[in-house]
Scaffold this active site. Sequence first.
Site, PDB file in Angstrom:
ATOM      1  N   SER A 180      59.496  17.115  44.744  1.00 24.36           N
ATOM      2  CA  SER A 180      59.130  17.881  45.939  1.00 24.36           C
ATOM      3  C   SER A 180      60.292  18.421  46.758  1.00 24.36           C
ATOM      4  CB  SER A 180      58.242  17.027  46.847  1.00 24.36           C
ATOM      5  OG  SER A 180      56.930  16.994  46.339  1.00 24.36           O
ATOM      6  N   SER A 192      56.429  19.761  47.346  1.00 24.22           N
ATOM      7  CA  SER A 192      55.696  19.813  48.598  1.00 24.22           C
ATOM      8  C   SER A 192      56.542  20.219  49.803  1.00 24.22           C
ATOM      9  CB  SER A 192      55.086  18.439  48.882  1.00 24.22           C
ATOM     10  OG  SER A 192      56.105  17.467  49.086  1.00 24.22           O
ATOM     11  N   LYS A 220      60.812  18.208  57.784  1.00 24.96           N
ATOM     12  CA  LYS A 220      59.494  18.200  57.124  1.00 24.96           C
ATOM     13  C   LYS A 220      58.502  17.394  57.957  1.00 24.96           C
ATOM     14  CE  LYS A 220      57.544  17.282  52.477  1.00 24.96           C
ATOM     15  NZ  LYS A 220      57.842  16.730  51.136  1.00 24.96           N
TER      16      LYS A 220
END
Lengths: 487, 95, 495
Positions: free
Chosen positions: C182, C158, C78
């Site tokens: 997330s 997210s 990420k």
Amino acid sequence: MSADGYRVRGRDGEWEIAVGLEVHAQVISEAKLFSSAPTAFGAEPNTQVSLVDAAMPGMLPVINRHCVTQAVRTGLALEAEINLTSVFDRKNYFYPDLPPGYQISQYSRPIVGEGRVVLDLEDGSQRTIGITRLHLEMDAGKSIHDRRADATCVDLNRAGVALMEIVSEPDIRSPEEAGIYLRKLRSILRYIGTCDGNMEQGSLRADVNVSVRRPGDELGTRCEVKNLNSVRFVMRAIEVEAERQVAVREDGGEIELETRLFDAERGETRSMRSKEEAHDYRYFPDPDLLPLTLDPAWVEAERARLPELPDARKARFMADYGLSAYDAGVLVAEREIAEYFEAVTAGRDGKQAANWVTGTLFGALNRAGIGIEQSPVSAAALGALIDRVADGTVSNRAAKDVFEAMVSTGKDADAIIEEQALRQVSDEGAIEALVNQVIADNPDKVADFRGGKTKLMGWFVGQVMKASGGKANPKAVNQALRAKLDG
Amino acid sequence: MSIDKDTVVRIARLSRIAMEDDALEPMAEELNGILAWVEQLSEVDTEGVEPMTGAIAATLPQRDDDAEAGTATDDLLANAPEADDGFFVVPKVVE
Amino acid sequence: MSDLTALTIADARAGLAAREFSARELTDAHIAAVECARDLNAFVAETFDAARAAADDADARLAAGEGRLLEGIPLAVKDLFCTRGVRSQACSNILDGFAPPYESTVTANLWAVGALMLGKTNMDEFAMGSANVTSADGPVINPWRRRGEDKPLVPGGSSGGSAAAVAAGLCLGATGTDTGGSIRQPGAFCGIVGMKPTYGRCSRWGMIAFASSLDQAGPLTRTVEDAALMLQAMAGHDSKDSTSIDRPVPDYAASLTGDVRDLTIGVPAEYRMEGMPAEIEALWAEGVRWFRDAGATVVDISLPLTKYALPTYYIVAPAEASSNLARYDGVRYGLRVEGNDPTEMYARTRAAGFGREVRRRILIGTYVLSAGYYDAYYLKAQKVRTLIARDFESAFETVDAVLTPTAPFAAFAIGEKMDDPIAMYLNDVFTVPASLAGLPAISVPAGLTGDGLPLGLHLIARPFDEPTLFRAAGLLESAAGFSHRPDQSGAGRAV
Ligand SMILES: [Mg+2]
Ligand SMILES: [Zn+2]
């Protein structure tokens, strides 16, 4: 006038002042409060900055154990309560030299609570100034405004250095007291080695809160004068700010709670209101740090480890060495001086040692413009010189010359006494010969003396001393003269 | 409690986020919507409850006072929008 | 040679160890997959050269019999994790061009056991979002479609890029971060496993902060075992993070015994949300049956403050974020928009650099911390948070894990729910309570909606009881037998 009686004389009457100090003391440590970057002063710009200090994304603070210890030691030396749980908060504001956009500080739960500092005033009396709190926080970097005309340059070497903010109660009543308080605080910090107290390098900075009131009235609204970096400026800023407030009040104005800057050149304080306007620090507990908890047993161990502090040492000097409060106060003000003195006086007369240190030695140091750490005469060497006076090897007067020679050559007392033949003549035979010679040369004076002019004894002593080239032991000369003249 | 345009101006200034005039009113409305919704927390009796200070119960770890060299100045300044002779550079601060 | 991109991490380890294929072949297969699936917008940076070099190193180690836990396993990271010399921007314009001179602890831990990085994945800007639509790099497209529809769906957020990449077979696993859901919610939306460990289990050092008291790194994988393997590598004490906990990391994969007979599973009444689709209710009930059938005890429990978790979160997280994001000021890195003085420069830089959702949360966070409002909002929320954590504490006196749905709905179309922030916030209604309490939790793909979209079931366990969490998750996984894979051209297909 005692400091307690300080008054600002206004147009229509007198005003009292009430002053509280917020002192930022840089903690002596190798590394910063929340990072491992070094703290040394004077490095090239941005060479002592960790990723944490620069607030790089994802960087996190980890507290320096030693800085915690230093704060606790300071709290103990200020006879303050140590909070076994304290919390680090974020004080949020934007400034180019504050990389994270917040200062990690302590707001509602500081590490040290209420304490006190006792001041020795010039008239010999004492006053106790309350300490409100001491908290740990990180320093900001440095913005340099005069390096470029079009821009401000930022050096983060200081960013993250540990500070202790020491806040006093508004107990201070005169500029002089403020000066004494600051010097005393500095002395305590230096004794325990938690701050070097160097105001020129910014290791100790003071903000002063000043208010004025008619004698007997409640405390007035205060103004804060920020960032004063010498004792002189602190005293002067208080004076001019108090005068300003009196003038405002006497003109029917109100004092507004605000932050002001001291302009030393103009001798006035100026409002910083434009900058203050939008301040709302939004304190909240730093979620990157857990509450700091201290083990009470550890705190007690630190208490036991504290060195003797100035007040206790002063009392001991007075009791053990028979020193006056003034001399003892001078000798304990700096830990190095007190230790030097103790080394000099070990096994010797306290008053003698005190006179040598505060008189002769301080005179020499002052002339050279150096501190006791750089003294060319070690405590042991000075002690040896005092011994030579005590055992009659040199006269007190000659000893001063020996001392000056020690300062200039670095040699010890014995070597100088030998070289310069300053050894005092105490040999009875030699002195008797000189005495006989002086008596033989001055029959008229002898007759006068024997006729009652006993004051001539001084003259005879002087003659014999002169004849000895200043080396005769005055006591022995006196004895011999008396034996001859009276007999 | 409700947020008006002036409040948006104030918090935008505190946050250092420039906002166009015509964005203030819509933002005030959005923020009010969120605040009205979080308002339901007032229904919860929190008398005598300690606020949470950390998601885990632990004591603050402490680091030894060992200094390590700072980040190389070049690395430190590598991402800076403006640097000059070892300094970060910002627009002139008007005192 | 079978499709190397369809392997689990566990299978790939076995295949590599047996030299059935090389790490280089495994990596090249994934690089090819990433190149074919660029329309998903899952990756925001590709680091293929470094990946191939690392694969060659891994092959050398494997040949020497020195393979480590994740030797030669291609992963995605990420964009919230700082990776040395590689863009690390939290998918925000404000970090434009930022390539850090350091590596986050979690990714460094992965590389230290032989894993390799294919690239950085897309995400909601600063992890603020639940649909991956706030990214400055554009939205991520969920590899799943509703049956018979072509409308692109959100992957959740997210960690949307990570979830989409794992679901689409672009990597064997990916790192995510979870602040209020997330990892778990995009895991559910993409039909994969998303696991958030106990707060303090993974170091936050080098992870770009959103809300410090909530942020935790965790794995996104296609199986529970893979999640256990990845967490094994990611977790551990880090002296650079004061909130990292110093306790040993157990062998998580070893906890997957399949035996749950000693477990008591709690089903909280308060998670029965009004308007929740019946198929999610049904799946939840099925989850209960699976545990009962396997011999576990299932009991009803009450977590009375559940409904207050979301508003609590939307005070605490923005408050922390408003402060954490103050460092983005155009002075030391990232974007700068010039101004006449620093204040103007800051305001212009931050207006241009932060997207709308981030700006909104900074403003809310600033407001709830500001003078006069702190007690009413922030302090109140932190007190409610204490009560929410206590709810769980008392539940865990009787149960070993709590079973809930992961989200109140399946993936939705890009463009839906975008106007109303609160409707969007509801994505996290079931995941936020565990985040507030710092508890480990996991989403396991457990079924499909009527129109063919994956749904997840969610388990929450005691602090640091990841072994029990994995064990219970393993039961769900095997009972559900979820073997559907997304088909980018149509509905989920069985493989
Ligand atoms: Mg202050
Ligand atoms: Zn301060």
